[in-house]
Design a protein around this motif. Structure first.
Motif, mmCIF file in Angstrom:
data_model
loop_
_atom_site.group_PDB
_atom_site.id
_atom_site.type_symbol
_atom_site.label_atom_id
_atom_site.label_comp_id
_atom_site.label_asym_id
_atom_site.label_seq_id
_atom_site.Cartn_x
_atom_site.Cartn_y
_atom_site.Cartn_z
ATOM 1 N N PHE A 7 0.846 -1.190 0.000
ATOM 2 C CA PHE A 7 0.000 0.000 0.000
ATOM 3 C C PHE A 7 0.882 1.240 0.000
ATOM 4 O O PHE A 7 2.057 1.190 0.358
ATOM 5 C CB PHE A 7 -0.974 0.002 1.189
ATOM 6 C CG PHE A 7 -0.319 0.060 2.548
ATOM 7 C CD1 PHE A 7 -0.148 1.264 3.205
ATOM 8 C CD2 PHE A 7 0.112 -1.108 3.168
ATOM 9 C CE1 PHE A 7 0.441 1.320 4.459
ATOM 10 C CE2 PHE A 7 0.705 -1.065 4.431
ATOM 11 C CZ PHE A 7 0.869 0.156 5.077
ATOM 12 N N ILE A 8 0.302 2.357 -0.414
ATOM 13 C CA ILE A 8 1.007 3.636 -0.457
ATOM 14 C C ILE A 8 0.546 4.473 0.729
ATOM 15 O O ILE A 8 -0.655 4.538 1.026
ATOM 16 C CB ILE A 8 0.726 4.368 -1.785
ATOM 17 C CG1 ILE A 8 1.307 3.552 -2.946
ATOM 18 C CG2 ILE A 8 1.312 5.771 -1.770
ATOM 19 C CD1 ILE A 8 0.965 4.085 -4.318
ATOM 20 N N ALA A 9 1.527 5.099 1.406
ATOM 21 C CA ALA A 9 1.227 5.937 2.574
ATOM 22 C C ALA A 9 2.286 7.033 2.665
ATOM 23 O O ALA A 9 3.334 6.951 2.003
ATOM 24 C CB ALA A 9 1.225 5.077 3.842
ATOM 25 N N PRO A 10 2.040 8.059 3.496
ATOM 26 C CA PRO A 10 3.062 9.088 3.687
ATOM 27 C C PRO A 10 4.370 8.472 4.190
ATOM 28 O O PRO A 10 4.354 7.532 4.978
ATOM 29 C CB PRO A 10 2.444 10.012 4.750
ATOM 30 C CG PRO A 10 0.967 9.805 4.613
ATOM 31 C CD PRO A 10 0.810 8.353 4.240
ATOM 32 N N SER A 11 5.478 9.021 3.723
ATOM 33 C CA SER A 11 6.806 8.520 4.086
ATOM 34 C C SER A 11 7.558 9.562 4.900
ATOM 35 O O SER A 11 7.452 10.760 4.631
ATOM 36 C CB SER A 11 7.601 8.201 2.810
ATOM 37 O OG SER A 11 8.950 7.903 3.123
ATOM 38 N N ARG A 16 5.485 10.336 -0.401
ATOM 39 C CA ARG A 16 4.799 9.060 -0.189
ATOM 40 C C ARG A 16 5.771 7.917 -0.424
ATOM 41 O O ARG A 16 6.799 8.086 -1.080
ATOM 42 C CB ARG A 16 3.628 8.927 -1.155
ATOM 43 C CG ARG A 16 2.551 9.967 -0.932
ATOM 44 C CD ARG A 16 1.454 9.852 -1.940
ATOM 45 N NE ARG A 16 1.975 10.200 -3.268
ATOM 46 C CZ ARG A 16 1.294 10.123 -4.383
ATOM 47 N NH1 ARG A 16 0.065 9.694 -4.360
ATOM 48 N NH2 ARG A 16 1.821 10.467 -5.523
ATOM 49 N N GLY A 17 5.415 6.744 0.072
ATOM 50 C CA GLY A 17 6.228 5.554 -0.138
ATOM 51 C C GLY A 17 5.360 4.323 -0.222
ATOM 52 O O GLY A 17 4.139 4.379 0.000
ATOM 53 N N VAL A 18 5.984 3.193 -0.536
ATOM 54 C CA VAL A 18 5.293 1.911 -0.621
ATOM 55 C C VAL A 18 5.620 1.117 0.645
ATOM 56 O O VAL A 18 6.784 1.024 1.043
ATOM 57 C CB VAL A 18 5.728 1.122 -1.879
ATOM 58 C CG1 VAL A 18 4.986 -0.214 -1.953
ATOM 59 C CG2 VAL A 18 5.486 1.947 -3.140
ATOM 60 N N TYR A 19 4.593 0.543 1.259
ATOM 61 C CA TYR A 19 4.712 -0.205 2.506
ATOM 62 C C TYR A 19 4.066 -1.574 2.355
ATOM 63 O O TYR A 19 3.321 -1.814 1.404
ATOM 64 C CB TYR A 19 4.005 0.540 3.644
ATOM 65 C CG TYR A 19 4.659 1.846 3.997
ATOM 66 C CD1 TYR A 19 5.537 1.933 5.064
ATOM 67 C CD2 TYR A 19 4.399 2.997 3.254
ATOM 68 C CE1 TYR A 19 6.144 3.142 5.395
ATOM 69 C CE2 TYR A 19 5.000 4.203 3.574
ATOM 70 C CZ TYR A 19 5.869 4.260 4.643
ATOM 71 O OH TYR A 19 6.472 5.443 4.960
ATOM 72 N N THR A 20 4.320 -2.435 3.344
ATOM 73 C CA THR A 20 3.685 -3.751 3.358
ATOM 74 C C THR A 20 2.867 -3.936 4.630
ATOM 75 O O THR A 20 3.294 -3.528 5.721
ATOM 76 C CB THR A 20 4.715 -4.886 3.219
ATOM 77 O OG1 THR A 20 4.017 -6.136 3.288
ATOM 78 C CG2 THR A 20 5.790 -4.842 4.295
ATOM 79 N N SER A 21 1.700 -4.549 4.489
ATOM 80 C CA SER A 21 0.843 -4.838 5.641
ATOM 81 C C SER A 21 1.124 -6.219 6.220
ATOM 82 O O SER A 21 0.531 -6.594 7.227
ATOM 83 C CB SER A 21 -0.639 -4.724 5.242
ATOM 84 O OG SER A 21 -0.949 -5.679 4.246
ATOM 85 N N GLU A 22 2.046 -6.965 5.620
ATOM 86 C CA GLU A 22 2.422 -8.304 6.077
ATOM 87 C C GLU A 22 3.929 -8.489 5.886
ATOM 88 O O GLU A 22 4.519 -7.853 5.010
ATOM 89 C CB GLU A 22 1.690 -9.386 5.267
ATOM 90 C CG GLU A 22 0.181 -9.355 5.392
ATOM 91 C CD GLU A 22 -0.310 -9.697 6.784
ATOM 92 O OE1 GLU A 22 0.382 -10.457 7.494
ATOM 93 O OE2 GLU A 22 -1.382 -9.179 7.168
ATOM 94 N N VAL A 71 5.765 1.400 -9.055
ATOM 95 C CA VAL A 71 7.218 1.457 -9.225
ATOM 96 C C VAL A 71 7.794 2.853 -8.996
ATOM 97 O O VAL A 71 8.819 3.003 -8.338
ATOM 98 C CB VAL A 71 7.645 0.899 -10.604
ATOM 99 C CG1 VAL A 71 9.130 1.100 -10.836
ATOM 100 C CG2 VAL A 71 7.290 -0.575 -10.712
ATOM 101 N N SER A 72 7.171 3.872 -9.494
ATOM 102 C CA SER A 72 7.722 5.225 -9.351
ATOM 103 C C SER A 72 7.512 5.822 -7.959
ATOM 104 O O SER A 72 7.994 6.917 -7.686
ATOM 105 C CB SER A 72 7.117 6.153 -10.406
ATOM 106 O OG SER A 72 7.562 5.759 -11.686
#
Length: 126
Positions: A7-11, A16-22, A71-72
């Motif tokens: 998922f994408i969230a504030p970094s 913003r950045g890409v994160y994992t929920s697992e 990706v971006s």
């Protein structure tokens, strides 16, 4: 293909950045994204826009690509937890973990294409 745990969230690092929920194991393909290939002339035009910071080098002829999917949005780290691979024939970029990633962790790629390459990237070299 984007793993549904991403998922994408504030970094804390940049926008913003890409994160994992697992948790994600090392060596997991987390995304395969199509790209839009730009000629050298198209790249020059894009470099005058806000898309400049989101394109990837693509070929030896001065071309670039715009990656679709997340990706971006992956932020840069010289010691990233992911790496990317370009499939020029199929016009795809694959993102894969290079170490285990914990639940809630931000996913990073090294913009130099190698997970531990410490060559200064364009926004730090200036």
């Amino acid at each position: 293909m984007i793993l549904p745990v991403l998922f994408i969230a504030p970094s804390d690092f940049r926008g913003r950045g890409v994160y994992t929920s697992e948790p994600i194991p090392k060596g997991t393909v987390i995304e395969i994204a199509p790209v839009l290939v730009l000629s050298k002339d198209e790249r020059a035009a894009v470099e005058t826009t806000s898309l400049y910071n989101y394109i990837f080098e693509w070929d030896d002829a001065g071309g670039a690509c715009v990656a679709l999917g997340y990706v971006s949005i992956y932020n840069h780290s010289y010691h990233s937890n992911c790496e990317y691979d370009m499939d020029y024939e199929s016009q795809l970029i694959t993102i894969r973990t290079v170490r285990p990633v914990a639940k809630g962790e931000e996913l990073f790629i090294n913009y130099n294409a190698d997970a531990d390459n410490e060559t200064p990237v364009w926004f730090e070299a200036n």
